[in-house]
Design a protein around this motif. Structure first.
Motif, PDB file in Angstrom:
ATOM      1  N   GLY A 141       3.035   3.498  -1.487  1.00 31.16           N
ATOM      2  CA  GLY A 141       2.217   3.998  -2.953  1.00 31.16           C
ATOM      3  C   GLY A 141       2.485   5.186  -3.189  1.00 31.16           C
ATOM      4  O   GLY A 141       1.726   5.757  -3.917  1.00 31.16           O
ATOM      5  N   ASN A 142       2.391   6.221  -2.038  1.00 35.07           N
ATOM      6  CA  ASN A 142       2.910   7.597  -2.353  1.00 35.07           C
ATOM      7  C   ASN A 142       4.635   7.986  -2.945  1.00 35.07           C
ATOM      8  O   ASN A 142       4.994   7.344  -2.526  1.00 35.07           O
ATOM      9  CB  ASN A 142       2.970   8.092  -0.996  1.00 35.07           C
ATOM     10  N   PHE A 172      12.986   1.660  -1.115  1.00 35.56           N
ATOM     11  CA  PHE A 172      12.630   1.642  -1.890  1.00 35.56           C
ATOM     12  C   PHE A 172      11.634   1.368  -2.058  1.00 35.56           C
ATOM     13  O   PHE A 172      10.070   1.735  -2.732  1.00 35.56           O
ATOM     14  CB  PHE A 172      13.045   2.721  -2.814  1.00 35.56           C
ATOM     15  N   PHE A 173      12.046  -0.121  -3.070  1.00 39.33           N
ATOM     16  CA  PHE A 173      11.024  -0.999  -3.330  1.00 39.33           C
ATOM     17  C   PHE A 173       9.943  -1.417  -1.799  1.00 39.33           C
ATOM     18  O   PHE A 173       8.517  -1.530  -1.683  1.00 39.33           O
ATOM     19  CB  PHE A 173      11.614  -2.533  -3.005  1.00 39.33           C
ATOM     20  N   TYR A 174      10.016  -0.765  -0.444  1.00 40.23           N
ATOM     21  CA  TYR A 174       9.253  -1.249   0.311  1.00 40.23           C
ATOM     22  C   TYR A 174       8.196   0.039   0.866  1.00 40.23           C
ATOM     23  O   TYR A 174       7.295  -0.425   0.765  1.00 40.23           O
ATOM     24  CB  TYR A 174      10.097  -1.117   1.717  1.00 40.23           C
ATOM     25  N   ASN A 175       8.504   1.054  -0.215  1.00 39.46           N
ATOM     26  CA  ASN A 175       7.437   2.005   0.379  1.00 39.46           C
ATOM     27  C   ASN A 175       6.650   2.194  -0.971  1.00 39.46           C
ATOM     28  O   ASN A 175       5.476   2.758  -0.994  1.00 39.46           O
ATOM     29  CB  ASN A 175       7.924   3.507   0.433  1.00 39.46           C
ATOM     30  N   PHE A 176       7.647   1.665  -2.856  1.00 45.86           N
ATOM     31  CA  PHE A 176       6.871   1.534  -3.263  1.00 45.86           C
ATOM     32  C   PHE A 176       5.905   0.720  -3.263  1.00 45.86           C
ATOM     33  O   PHE A 176       4.377   1.338  -3.851  1.00 45.86           O
ATOM     34  CB  PHE A 176       7.813   0.961  -4.711  1.00 45.86           C
ATOM     35  N   PHE A 177       5.741  -0.202  -2.118  1.00 46.73           N
ATOM     36  CA  PHE A 177       4.947  -0.915  -2.550  1.00 46.73           C
ATOM     37  C   PHE A 177       3.846  -0.865  -0.915  1.00 46.73           C
ATOM     38  O   PHE A 177       2.543  -1.518  -1.545  1.00 46.73           O
ATOM     39  CB  PHE A 177       5.721  -2.450  -2.180  1.00 46.73           C
ATOM     40  N   VAL A 178       4.999  -0.665  -0.534  1.00 48.34           N
ATOM     41  CA  VAL A 178       3.360   0.242   0.838  1.00 48.34           C
ATOM     42  C   VAL A 178       2.877   0.954   0.594  1.00 48.34           C
ATOM     43  O   VAL A 178       1.881   1.007   1.317  1.00 48.34           O
ATOM     44  CB  VAL A 178       3.994  -1.102   2.497  1.00 48.34           C
TER      45      VAL A 178
END
Lengths: 453, 453
Positions: free
Chosen positions: A385-386, A377-383
């Motif tokens: 952005g979708n 979750f954190f990876y996708n949230f920061f990288v």
């Protein structure tokens, strides 16, 4: 080390001598070698060369070598020599358990011929007895040769009788004590015998607390007990307790090693033994079945993904996380199934109730799933952005991990319940199944998030 | 079976009795149990309950149980009892090898205290000697207790001396024959001793052809030799051949089992032992590291796929075969690495030259790759109908399988060369690496076919 090493030079020299038909020189090379070392050399020779060596060795050594070599090589070799020679040059020098193994491997008509050629009728009878037992039972692996004394004898009589019996037995380990009906009463160690006076009665000094198994006891259980109680040899009795044979520690070491290898091969996706010297097609055959299953699984995954083509077309980024979902599903599944298989194989008694067990498995799955869902979750949230993608991947990963661990745990247990080797459900099997399942979950969840279905 | 089963009811009854402090009843329950059975029960008790039972058992049995229980449990238990009690109630009853193992596990200051509390100075000396050897060398696993006779003695003297020495030794197995300098000359079986006349000199009847190892020989090699030559016990000598101790078959069985388990866990992606009774966090900790690596690998694959976003957007069907490519890369890699690891572990001498070995590996890889490339070619040819896709997937699969098997073969060999456990490169490690590699190859190849780069 006082151990022999078969170097390439040594083997080449030997093959040259054999080709020249130089019996004397070859005999010199073999003279001081242990049968296990000669067996190792045989591995690198062809059947004709091996035959040359067998005919040079004396009966005792030749039969020891024959027992030590690879099973396939032995079968091939026995096919090219006459039944009479099998009986008189090999079988007659063997312990009954080894003899029975060798005879069991022959074609049925050759078996009869060989048994009829054995001169020692008692030995032939022992072999026939042993052939009747199930291959993986205590009866099927025991040897008839053992040293037994009557409980009513004294130490002096024992020593005399043991001298007589001991000629047939390679190593004594324990002396078994029986009553007049041949029923096993206990054991007597050679140490005790030496330490006591010659007039002492056996019944006074034997140890009645003896571990024993029945002829029908399964091989696994025998190995487990001998390992647990550190026994060099285990006596085998029939249904009414009469002493029938004994199983020795070397059988247990081989069994433990073979079982471990089998499970290891299953989890690695290899069927059957693969060794450094094996031919290309042999290795290929061992690897092919699981790869084929992997290919079919991959095609099924392709079909699953194809049925969600619309999602993948609209949101290309979804495709980026396919390997991640598949890898996590596979790894979690292999871990779970391996733990189950190992605990079944170790034979550790499990006093957890089924309910407690399931609760524990689910807790572990939920915890694991939560940790990795949060991380991605954190990876996708920061990288990325979708946000839709972020939610889809995290929630899918959470569900996939839970399903993968449940399947990994439950399927081997079900197989075991139906008496199928649970190790079948480790490695490529569980990986392939979880790949497909993972794709279904992932695309369904993300379809919902992107309102595509 | 004459074996004890610890049922849930039994354990519960026992715990109740312990809580009541009913020493008499607990002693009755324990009376006829083998130490290995009591150890199994201890597994399900907490430290306080275990302590209650230890104090009830006599010294011999208590120390046998302490050796049989799980290492972690033992450490925890020894932390709560005083050094003097460790020495007098446990260590003094143990064979030197077990005693040394227990002492080695204690904190350094407790070690000193315990060693000073041992009354038998000779035993304390033996333990100190053993502690000096490397843990995984023959010296580190041998026991000092053995029965040795001088080559100049006759059978009668031997029997007398053996009676004296045998009190310290649990089981004799072999009698070692030494010269006046304590150098190992050979072995004498109890059988030979019994079968010969009392006046016969040892030098006339001993077998000089004895397998032996040095104190510095590695544990793996000892196990391999004892397994190969079916030895119950192996003598250990120092650099100049003086007899130092012996290693028995039960150590080998344990070693074979432990090594096999370690490799199995590695290929399954589990770090450390996981057993049915383990706590949730313990299981989680064993599974976490490889899952984390899997996650990072998945993220890297996502990055690789992200850098080919254009291809995936234009040709959605490319995404369908991502799981197939990844799965085949993973399976082939695990197979190759497992075969290498197993052949290293089995210690089978390998007389193939490095060049022949490489040629064979490449042949197998090319054959495997060709078969599966053709299979998937036909599938795509008939089902997808897209020729560019058909070529992309087949050619990618071909190249991916070859790379995956080469990496799977070469990486464990490199690790082994650098004295790192090659098993590290099996299972999730090789799968993860090959996933990433597979994605790079697949997207590059298909990029070329669709003229996208």
């Amino acid at each position: 080390m006082m151990s022999f090493e078969a170097t390439r030079e040594y083997i080449e020299q030997l093959r040259e001598l054999i080709e020249e038909g130089n019996k004397k020189e070859v005999a010199v090379l073999m003279k001081d070698l242990h049968p296990a070392d000669i067996a190792e050399i045989m591995d690198d020779l062809n059947t004709e060369e091996a035959k040359f060596i067998y005919l040079l060795l004396d009966g005792e050594k030749a039969s020891d070598v024959l027992i030590e070599i690879d099973e396939d090589d032995r079968r091939r070799f026995l096919k090219v020599i006459p039944a009479e020679m099998i009986a008189t040059r090999f079988i007659e020098y063997m312990d009954s358990d080894d003899a029975a193994d060798v005879v069991a491997d022959l074609d049925e008509d050759v078996q009869k011929e060989v048994l009829n050629e054995i001169e020692d009728i008692e030995q032939a009878g022992d072999i026939i007895d042993l052939l009747d037992y199930e291959e993986d039972s205590a009866g099927g692996i025991m040897a008839k040769e053992l040293v037994a004394v009557n409980e009513n004898w004294n130490v002096a009589t024992c020593l005399k009788e043991i001298s007589r019996q001991a000629e047939e037995v390679d190593e004594i380990f324990y002396i078994y004590v029986t009553d007049d009906d041949d029923k096993l009463k206990g054991i007597l160690s050679l140490k005790k015998l030496i330490l006591n006076h010659t007039n002492t009665k056996v019944s006074k000094i034997y140890d009645p607390d003896v571990k024993k198994v029945f002829t029908s006891t399964r091989q696994e259980e025998v190995a487990e007990l001998m390992d647990k109680y550190d026994l060099v040899a285990m006596p085998v009795v029939d249904e009414i307790g009469r002493l029938q044979g004994r199983i020795t520690f070397d059988d247990v070491i081989d069994f433990v090693r073979d079982e471990a290898e089998k499970d290891y091969q299953m989890v690695s996706g290899i069927t059957g033994d693969v060794e450094p010297g094996d031919k290309v097609w042999h290795v290929l055959r061992a690897r092919f079945p699981w790869l084929l299953i992997g290919l079919l699984g991959g095609i099924l995954s392709a079909v699953v993904l194809g049925s969600h083509e619309e999602s993948l077309t609209k949101v290309t980024q979804l495709a980026f996380f396919i390997p991640l979902i598949a890898a996590m599903a596979g790894n979690v599944g292999v871990q779970s199934s391996s733990i189950v298989v190992q605990s079944i194989a170790s034979g550790v008694k499990d006093i957890e109730t089924p309910v407690r067990k399931l609760v524990k498995e689910i807790s572990i799955a939920v915890l694991t799933a939560s940790i990795f869902a949060v991380l991605i979750f954190f990876y996708n949230f920061f990288v990325s952005g979708n946000m839709n993608l972020t939610y889809s991947v995290s929630i899918s990963l959470f569900i996939v991990i839970i399903f993968a661990s449940l399947f990994g745990t439950v399927i081997p247990l079900i197989l075991h319940r139906f008496k199928i080797d649970p190790a079948l459900a480790t490695g490529p099997f569980i990986t392939t199944m979880n790949d497909i399942l993972g794709m279904m979950i992932y695309l369904s969840i993300s379809g919902m998030f992107f309102n595509l279905v």
